[in-house]
Design a protein around this motif. Sequence first.
Motif, PDB file in Angstrom:
ATOM      1  N   THR A   8       5.548 -10.352 -38.983  1.00  0.00           N
ATOM      2  CA  THR A   8       4.437 -10.316 -39.782  1.00  0.00           C
ATOM      3  C   THR A   8       4.320  -8.658 -40.178  1.00  0.00           C
ATOM      4  O   THR A   8       4.287  -7.756 -39.398  1.00  0.00           O
ATOM      5  CB  THR A   8       3.070 -10.629 -39.268  1.00  0.00           C
ATOM      6  OG1 THR A   8       3.319 -11.806 -38.936  1.00  0.00           O
ATOM      7  CG2 THR A   8       1.909 -10.460 -40.237  1.00  0.00           C
ATOM      8  N   THR A  11      -0.324  -4.223 -42.577  1.00  0.00           N
ATOM      9  CA  THR A  11      -1.017  -4.226 -43.843  1.00  0.00           C
ATOM     10  C   THR A  11      -2.147  -2.952 -43.773  1.00  0.00           C
ATOM     11  O   THR A  11      -2.270  -2.572 -42.785  1.00  0.00           O
ATOM     12  CB  THR A  11      -1.716  -5.480 -44.006  1.00  0.00           C
ATOM     13  OG1 THR A  11      -2.771  -5.629 -42.738  1.00  0.00           O
ATOM     14  CG2 THR A  11      -1.064  -6.858 -43.854  1.00  0.00           C
ATOM     15  N   GLY A 380       8.547 -12.293 -42.960  1.00  0.00           N
ATOM     16  CA  GLY A 380       7.752 -12.651 -44.113  1.00  0.00           C
ATOM     17  C   GLY A 380       7.572 -14.205 -44.390  1.00  0.00           C
ATOM     18  O   GLY A 380       7.286 -14.753 -43.553  1.00  0.00           O
ATOM     19  N   ARG A 384       0.076 -13.335 -49.734  1.00  0.00           N
ATOM     20  CA  ARG A 384      -1.263 -12.556 -48.881  1.00  0.00           C
ATOM     21  C   ARG A 384      -2.249 -12.627 -49.798  1.00  0.00           C
ATOM     22  O   ARG A 384      -2.594 -11.312 -50.461  1.00  0.00           O
ATOM     23  CB  ARG A 384      -0.604 -11.510 -48.534  1.00  0.00           C
ATOM     24  CG  ARG A 384       0.574 -11.350 -47.305  1.00  0.00           C
ATOM     25  CD  ARG A 384      -0.083 -12.304 -46.037  1.00  0.00           C
ATOM     26  NE  ARG A 384      -1.180 -11.424 -45.496  1.00  0.00           N
ATOM     27  CZ  ARG A 384      -1.052 -10.443 -44.913  1.00  0.00           C
ATOM     28  NH1 ARG A 384       0.133  -9.861 -44.221  1.00  0.00           N
ATOM     29  NH2 ARG A 384      -2.137  -9.669 -44.306  1.00  0.00           N
ATOM     30  N   GLU A 393       4.421 -11.402 -49.109  1.00  0.00           N
ATOM     31  CA  GLU A 393       5.165 -10.392 -48.002  1.00  0.00           C
ATOM     32  C   GLU A 393       6.607 -10.123 -48.599  1.00  0.00           C
ATOM     33  O   GLU A 393       7.056 -11.209 -49.170  1.00  0.00           O
ATOM     34  CB  GLU A 393       5.036 -11.243 -46.665  1.00  0.00           C
ATOM     35  CG  GLU A 393       3.736 -11.539 -46.214  1.00  0.00           C
ATOM     36  CD  GLU A 393       3.764 -12.171 -44.827  1.00  0.00           C
ATOM     37  OE1 GLU A 393       2.700 -11.961 -44.033  1.00  0.00           O
ATOM     38  OE2 GLU A 393       4.315 -13.014 -44.677  1.00  0.00           O
TER      39      GLU A 393
END
Length: 540
Positions: A8, A11, A380, A384, A393
């Motif tokens: 992940t 962000t 990914g 999002r 992603e």
Amino acid sequence: MTTTEPHTAGTTTPKGPTPTTGARQGSAPERPELNRLARRVDLLDDDRPQHTVMSPIDGSALGLMPIGTVDDVTAALAGARRAQRMWAETSTKERAAILADYADLVLDHREELCDLIQLENGKSRAWAFEEVADTTITARYYAKKGPRLLAETKRASAFPGLITTIERRVPKGVVGIISPWNYPLSLAVGDAIAALMAGNGVVIKPDSQTPYTALRAVELLEQAGLPKGLMRVVTGQGRVVGTAIIEGADYVMFTGSSETGAKIAQQSAARLVDFSAELGGKNAMVITDDIDIERAARLATIACFANSGQLCISIERIYVLQEVAARFMDAFAEATAALRLGAEVGYGPEMGPLASQDQLDKMREHVTDAVAKGARVLSGGNARPDLAPWFHEPTILVDVPENADVYRGETFGPLVSIYPVANVDEAVAAANDTEYGLNASVLCNNASRGRAIARRLQAGTVNVNDGYAAAWSSLDAPMGGVGVSGVGRRHGAVGLLKYTESQNISTRSHLLDLVQRPSHPKEYAERLSAALRLQKYLPF
């Protein structure tokens, strides 16, 4: 979407207004500067329907842009043609001075231009600045090189001293530029810079998603001294405004899909008008077994995910030798997961959202199809919407089968597939197994070996130990594609001279009469034969 233990990516929280579905038709949002730019569109009158320009940053409405007509394009072409007649008489040194001043103005307005690019395209600040830097470099290059490249040149003749020949470079007239949304400054105004230096007028149709940057750039060019009316912008639908430009311009420059490029080629050919086009790509990277793994991972991250993968020369396929494949995939997945994702105007995120719902849909379709057919997501894999309406992603796929759409089809998004190979020969064969041929990359610790591999790749540009920037920034060398990836070149001398016609002016001396007009044909043949025998001693 189901993925297999995906990494992940990091962000950042998006900033800005709450997403909306757009402005009410007929009422512009309260953005005075953008509304002012919209009024610069070349129209015969103000009675036009309007299009709402949406920001990928948060889905909000930026403003209303008029939808031009065929008549608007016809008038813009006529106006640019009137201005071009005087511009063609302007010396190349004067034109170069204006471009040099424009380069300074672009740097002076760097932050403003980056804001505009981010607002209407969504890309992260670093890649917005890349456009500012590219435009500045392009303007300076042609300001410095243009006068010499356009100067009259003496050419050899069959009869040195008896015939004097010069080659002139004459402007085409009015150049039509149909530019895309992914680089609203570089690909709209960057191509116009060379056309203007060559003495042409310009009519631009920017993409409907990203018109503001081009309009502001035209203002800065006029502030630098470009005659008003020489460069015009008409916004609207491609099938209307774009077609009218193709049917009326003296030369067409297009950047976009291969499918549309093929249609433009047919339309231009019907009028016997020349054109240049940079089109699609399914660009490959070859990674050898001697590469530094961490360096390769860093370079691949930029090569694949710069500008959110929305880059004609972005890497979408990686062929890595088996000896280092596992270590590279681990390092690449880790580097990708570490990217800062976010949607905001300003420095911060390393990757921003996609530019539109269409781009997000294409990205999701390719990932979903590949996974359904057996591919595995290494990193990914997910949209999002928490970051921005059209965010996805950065995604790495492995084990992609040949029947997956992504295997041969261009995604034009942050998606790359990795294929371990047994040796360099297999890598080169796989990289060349495509109808495209725009860009390629070789990552190799030995630069000489890397260049040798590069010479075997069928692409218009090949970068050794870089993804795309090395070739793109080498402005003195031509840039373009082979196969269905394009026709013609931008950059370098050819990127300027393509906007001109060559004119041969030859002056005959009366002394040639002594050779060409003897009293008897046999005598003429003998004299000419003697002269032709002597030619082998001449230095040309």
